[in-house]
Write an enzyme that holds these catalytic residues in place. Sequence first.
Site, PDB file in Angstrom:
ATOM      1  N   ASP A 119       0.858  -1.182   0.000  1.00 18.34           N
ATOM      2  CA  ASP A 119       0.000   0.000   0.000  1.00 18.34           C
ATOM      3  C   ASP A 119       0.900   1.238   0.000  1.00 18.34           C
ATOM      4  O   ASP A 119       1.706   1.420   0.921  1.00 18.34           O
ATOM      5  CB  ASP A 119      -0.893  -0.025   1.253  1.00 18.34           C
ATOM      6  CG  ASP A 119      -1.910   1.106   1.255  1.00 18.34           C
ATOM      7  OD1 ASP A 119      -2.071   1.784   0.229  1.00 18.34           O
ATOM      8  OD2 ASP A 119      -2.554   1.316   2.311  1.00 18.34           O
ATOM      9  N   ALA A 163       0.572   5.181  -0.086  1.00 17.42           N
ATOM     10  CA  ALA A 163      -0.316   6.347  -0.056  1.00 17.42           C
ATOM     11  C   ALA A 163       0.459   7.657   0.059  1.00 17.42           C
ATOM     12  O   ALA A 163      -0.148   8.725   0.061  1.00 17.42           O
ATOM     13  CB  ALA A 163      -1.295   6.215   1.106  1.00 17.42           C
ATOM     14  N   LYS A 203      -2.683  12.305  -1.149  1.00 16.55           N
ATOM     15  CA  LYS A 203      -1.755  13.148  -0.393  1.00 16.55           C
ATOM     16  C   LYS A 203      -0.732  13.829  -1.290  1.00 16.55           C
ATOM     17  O   LYS A 203      -0.518  15.029  -1.187  1.00 16.55           O
ATOM     18  CB  LYS A 203      -1.009  12.319   0.667  1.00 16.55           C
ATOM     19  CG  LYS A 203      -1.848  11.286   1.377  1.00 16.55           C
ATOM     20  CD  LYS A 203      -2.722  11.892   2.446  1.00 16.55           C
ATOM     21  CE  LYS A 203      -3.905  10.989   2.709  1.00 16.55           C
ATOM     22  NZ  LYS A 203      -4.131  10.613   4.078  1.00 16.55           N
TER      23      LYS A 203
HETATM   24  C1  LIG Z   1      -1.932   3.772   4.538  1.00 20.15           C
HETATM   25  C2  LIG Z   1      -3.001   4.376   3.708  1.00 20.15           C
HETATM   26  N1  LIG Z   1      -3.467   3.699   2.660  1.00 20.15           N
HETATM   27  C3  LIG Z   1      -4.412   4.198   1.854  1.00 20.15           C
HETATM   28  C4  LIG Z   1      -4.959   5.429   2.083  1.00 20.15           C
HETATM   29  C5  LIG Z   1      -6.020   5.842   1.097  1.00 20.15           C
HETATM   30  O1  LIG Z   1      -6.480   7.079   1.041  1.00 20.15           O
HETATM   31  P1  LIG Z   1      -7.524   7.574  -0.052  1.00 20.15           P
HETATM   32  O2  LIG Z   1      -8.548   6.516  -0.236  1.00 20.15           O
HETATM   33  O3  LIG Z   1      -8.064   8.807   0.531  1.00 20.15           O
HETATM   34  O4  LIG Z   1      -6.755   7.786  -1.316  1.00 20.15           O
HETATM   35  C6  LIG Z   1      -4.514   6.191   3.191  1.00 20.15           C
HETATM   36  C7  LIG Z   1      -5.108   7.482   3.535  1.00 20.15           C
HETATM   37  O5  LIG Z   1      -5.061   7.975   4.615  1.00 20.15           O
HETATM   38  C8  LIG Z   1      -3.512   5.644   4.011  1.00 20.15           C
HETATM   39  O6  LIG Z   1      -3.029   6.304   5.057  1.00 20.15           O
END
Ligand SMILES: Cc1ncc(COP(=O)(O)O)c(C=O)c1O
Length: 399
Positions: free
Chosen positions: A211, A213, A246
């Site tokens: 993952d 982000a 982000k």
């Molecule tokens: C570890 C992690 N994975 C995935 C996400 C996915 O965020 P979004 O769905 O807002 O793109 C976040 C957001 O805080 C995150 O901290």
Amino acid sequence: MLERLERLPVDPILGLMAAFRGDADPRKVDLGVGVYRDDRGNTPVVRAVRQAEQAVLARQSTKAYVAPAGNPGFNQAMERLVLGEGHPALTSGRVRTIQTPGGCGAVRLGAEILRVASPQSVVHVSTPTWANHVPLVTGSGLELARYPYFDRASGGVDFQGMMGAIERLPARSVVLLHASCHNPTGADLSESQWHELLKVVKQRGLLPFIDMAYQGLGVGLAEDAFAPRLFSAELPEVLIAVSCSKNFGLYRERTGALHVVSESAAAADAALSQLVRIARSIYSMPPDHGAAIVHEVLSDEGLRRSWLEELSEMRGRIQGLRNELVKKLAAVYPHRSFAYIAAQRGMFSYLGIDTPQVRELRVQHHVYMTDDSRINIAGLSTGNLAYFAESVAQVLPKH
Ligand SMILES: Cc1ncc(COP(=O)(O)O)c(C=O)c1O
């Protein structure tokens, strides 16, 4: 039917946001919600994003559907951004990408395809991990388990504990890994630790589900993507969930991607066909706006440069705040080391105080963070840093 539904408690983060909004004290500090903030506490639209958005809107002649896997230009640009130009998995045609509604959509689609491929597989997540990983993974029907990760004493990774657990996992286990800027701890593996982990993943036949982000908010675009790049080059199968929330500041546009690295081009095609079918059964197709913006930013030399500059400003601000916070805390606590806060990466850090102390900070000092003492470093500023350190000093004993 609906009358019988039980009302659920408010999500802790949303509850924290509401409490912060309702606090009239001018000194209040919000370190709860995970969004980037500038020194004035705002989450501005990234400059290149604003320009790209105007160009996209000016050029757009239709709102007709794009394609089941999303915007092909975005998908290709994301593959290059995540894996790097000329990555062997790309040149050998082993990667397929589906655009997703944010990183959450990518994690969920990844879990869904794993369940189709191997319903008995267990997904192993770090202790702790981002709270939303749990519903995103278990919502697909897959079982979730945990491996040790964070060492509270050092503020770093408990690598021995982590490896001890991963070495014992049965083949076809899925290991969910944070590429960089681990949420919530900020503690990341070093490059040599990623190499060691890779060996075990290979030996035991595990599937890494990475993952990512926060690419570009830790050390740099390439450095933060070290793990997905290494694993995709060395392993037959990897899943990579990516968020543009982000690093492009596109939170509400719900922009992300899931990259599937498979053993062969044919296997990758099969995986993509399954992903498209799964997406169709949930939300049909992803929203276009954010992806069109990212594609524009990444394919226009000037916009890309502007984005990289702003990303580097964001990263620099976070690191500067980390260093300042360590200095401020060191002045109050000469016998305690907070150096780990400067060594951690990304927006988050564990302060390491207990829940009653977190509550005291909230009630007595108007400083808001989640109960586990995770702080969003970007919520600090030149204006509130000293106040924050003084407030911590009021609740955390000196010895
Ligand atoms: C570890 C992690 N994975 C995935 C996400 C996915 O965020 P979004 O769905 O807002 O793109 C976040 C957001 O805080 C995150 O901290």
